[in-house]
Design a protein around this motif. Structure first.
Motif, PDB file in Angstrom:
ATOM      1  N   ASP A 196       0.827  -1.213   0.000  1.00  0.00           N
ATOM      2  CA  ASP A 196       0.000   0.000   0.000  1.00  0.00           C
ATOM      3  C   ASP A 196       0.861   1.262   0.000  1.00  0.00           C
ATOM      4  OD1 ASP A 196      -2.442  -1.321  -0.127  1.00  0.00           O
ATOM      5  OD2 ASP A 196      -2.774  -1.279   2.045  1.00  0.00           O
ATOM      6  N   GLU A 197       1.898   1.276   0.823  1.00  0.00           N
ATOM      7  CA  GLU A 197       2.780   2.449   0.876  1.00  0.00           C
ATOM      8  C   GLU A 197       3.603   2.585  -0.401  1.00  0.00           C
ATOM      9  OE1 GLU A 197       4.062   3.403   5.314  1.00  0.00           O
ATOM     10  OE2 GLU A 197       4.346   1.277   4.838  1.00  0.00           O
ATOM     11  N   VAL A 198       4.063   1.476  -0.944  1.00  0.00           N
ATOM     12  CA  VAL A 198       4.809   1.498  -2.204  1.00  0.00           C
ATOM     13  C   VAL A 198       3.912   2.008  -3.327  1.00  0.00           C
ATOM     14  CG1 VAL A 198       5.889   0.039  -3.971  1.00  0.00           C
ATOM     15  CG2 VAL A 198       6.501  -0.238  -1.557  1.00  0.00           C
ATOM     16  N   TYR A 199       2.680   1.555  -3.332  1.00  0.00           N
ATOM     17  CA  TYR A 199       1.733   1.991  -4.359  1.00  0.00           C
ATOM     18  C   TYR A 199       1.461   3.492  -4.246  1.00  0.00           C
ATOM     19  CZ  TYR A 199      -2.410   2.135  -7.317  1.00  0.00           C
ATOM     20  OH  TYR A 199      -3.318   2.441  -8.301  1.00  0.00           O
ATOM     21  N   GLU A 200       1.385   4.012  -3.036  1.00  0.00           N
ATOM     22  CA  GLU A 200       1.206   5.460  -2.845  1.00  0.00           C
ATOM     23  C   GLU A 200       2.377   6.223  -3.463  1.00  0.00           C
ATOM     24  OE1 GLU A 200       1.222   8.801   0.703  1.00  0.00           O
ATOM     25  OE2 GLU A 200       0.920   6.713   1.260  1.00  0.00           O
ATOM     26  N   ILE A 201       3.594   5.742  -3.226  1.00  0.00           N
ATOM     27  CA  ILE A 201       4.776   6.392  -3.818  1.00  0.00           C
ATOM     28  C   ILE A 201       4.712   6.296  -5.339  1.00  0.00           C
ATOM     29  CG2 ILE A 201       7.301   6.314  -4.001  1.00  0.00           C
ATOM     30  CD1 ILE A 201       7.248   5.182  -1.064  1.00  0.00           C
ATOM     31  N   GLU A 202       4.295   5.150  -5.831  1.00  0.00           N
ATOM     32  CA  GLU A 202       4.148   4.934  -7.272  1.00  0.00           C
ATOM     33  C   GLU A 202       3.188   5.975  -7.870  1.00  0.00           C
ATOM     34  OE1 GLU A 202       4.791   2.456 -10.804  1.00  0.00           O
ATOM     35  OE2 GLU A 202       5.897   2.584  -8.937  1.00  0.00           O
ATOM     36  N   TYR A 212      11.402   2.962  -2.705  1.00  0.00           N
ATOM     37  CA  TYR A 212      11.501   1.555  -3.081  1.00  0.00           C
ATOM     38  C   TYR A 212      12.244   1.428  -4.403  1.00  0.00           C
ATOM     39  CZ  TYR A 212       8.035   2.214  -6.667  1.00  0.00           C
ATOM     40  OH  TYR A 212       7.390   2.649  -7.788  1.00  0.00           O
ATOM     41  N   CYS A 213      12.710   0.205  -4.646  1.00  0.00           N
ATOM     42  CA  CYS A 213      13.402  -0.109  -5.893  1.00  0.00           C
ATOM     43  C   CYS A 213      13.073  -1.540  -6.282  1.00  0.00           C
ATOM     44  CB  CYS A 213      14.912   0.044  -5.713  1.00  0.00           C
ATOM     45  SG  CYS A 213      15.860  -0.321  -7.204  1.00  0.00           S
ATOM     46  N   GLY A 214      12.727  -1.727  -7.537  1.00  0.00           N
ATOM     47  CA  GLY A 214      12.503  -3.048  -8.099  1.00  0.00           C
ATOM     48  C   GLY A 214      13.647  -3.417  -9.009  1.00  0.00           C
ATOM     49  N   THR A 232      13.675  -2.064 -12.569  1.00  0.00           N
ATOM     50  CA  THR A 232      12.341  -1.950 -13.162  1.00  0.00           C
ATOM     51  C   THR A 232      11.663  -0.659 -12.741  1.00  0.00           C
ATOM     52  OG1 THR A 232      11.380  -3.207 -11.346  1.00  0.00           O
ATOM     53  CG2 THR A 232      12.014  -4.439 -13.330  1.00  0.00           C
ATOM     54  N   ASN A 233      11.876  -0.255 -11.502  1.00  0.00           N
ATOM     55  CA  ASN A 233      11.330   1.005 -11.013  1.00  0.00           C
ATOM     56  C   ASN A 233      12.072   1.400  -9.732  1.00  0.00           C
ATOM     57  OD1 ASN A 233      10.138  -1.125  -9.611  1.00  0.00           O
ATOM     58  ND2 ASN A 233       8.079  -0.655 -10.263  1.00  0.00           N
ATOM     59  N   ILE A 234      12.178   2.702  -9.563  1.00  0.00           N
ATOM     60  CA  ILE A 234      12.792   3.238  -8.352  1.00  0.00           C
ATOM     61  C   ILE A 234      12.148   4.593  -8.112  1.00  0.00           C
ATOM     62  CG2 ILE A 234      14.765   4.169  -9.666  1.00  0.00           C
ATOM     63  CD1 ILE A 234      16.462   3.690  -7.063  1.00  0.00           C
ATOM     64  N   ALA A 235      11.746   4.831  -6.873  1.00  0.00           N
ATOM     65  CA  ALA A 235      11.097   6.100  -6.562  1.00  0.00           C
ATOM     66  C   ALA A 235      11.251   6.418  -5.080  1.00  0.00           C
ATOM     67  CB  ALA A 235       9.620   6.052  -6.933  1.00  0.00           C
ATOM     68  N   VAL A 236      11.259   7.708  -4.803  1.00  0.00           N
ATOM     69  CA  VAL A 236      11.328   8.233  -3.443  1.00  0.00           C
ATOM     70  C   VAL A 236      10.091   9.101  -3.233  1.00  0.00           C
ATOM     71  CG1 VAL A 236      12.650   9.692  -1.847  1.00  0.00           C
ATOM     72  CG2 VAL A 236      13.854   8.226  -3.485  1.00  0.00           C
TER      73      VAL A 236
END
Length: 150
Positions: A16-22, A59-61, A72-76
């Motif tokens: 849920d938190e990762v999705y919010e950052i996404e 997070y980072c994939g 694949t993805n990285i975001a702060v």
């Protein structure tokens, strides 16, 4: 990245938190279903999060397939940008890829995202090509960047 921040493996409870950052970071975010699939079913995927005071803030994939790795993805989270969290997480991901036997790592980045490109260059990435009309929201090209891990 200072000691307030902890990097660890992503857990199901983090989605849920990762999705919010996404949602806050990308115009075409991955779905929650995609994140669950990556975390629980994709044998090549490794996902990491950065935690601060028990809250996921980045997070980072990563996919590692034989001797190739790909981000694949990285975001702060926007509230934590500019604090070198992305740099710390990417550095950790490079080391993890190397430990898993990868010889090189690649990623795609929007040609207009000069801030991210600057970070990648700082960490040894080099431009390797262009993927035309890669991004579906506006048909923007992606710059493919590579770094050798050996």
């Amino acid at each position: 990245m200072d000691n307030r921040f902890k990097i660890r493996k992503m857990q199901r409870e983090d989605i849920d938190e990762v999705y919010e950052i996404e949602l806050l970071s990308f115009s075409t975010p991955w779905s929650k279903e995609s994140l669950y699939y990556e975390l629980e079913q994709n044998l090549f995927a490794k996902y990491l999060v950065v935690e601060c005071e028990e809250k996921v803030i980045a997070y980072c994939g990563l996919w590692v397939i034989m001797d190739d790795a790909q981000i694949t993805n990285i975001a702060v989270h926007p509230d934590f940008r500019g604090m070198k969290i992305g740099e710390g997480l990417l550095t950790f991901s490079l080391q993890l890829s190397k430990e898993m036997g990868a010889k090189r790592l690649s990623l795609e980045v929007r040609v207009s995202n000069h801030i991210a490109q600057s970070l990648y260059t700082k960490l040894g990435f080099e431009a390797g090509g262009i993927r035309k009309r890669y991004y579906t929201d506006n048909q923007e090209d992606a710059l493919v960047m590579w770094v050798n891990l050996g």
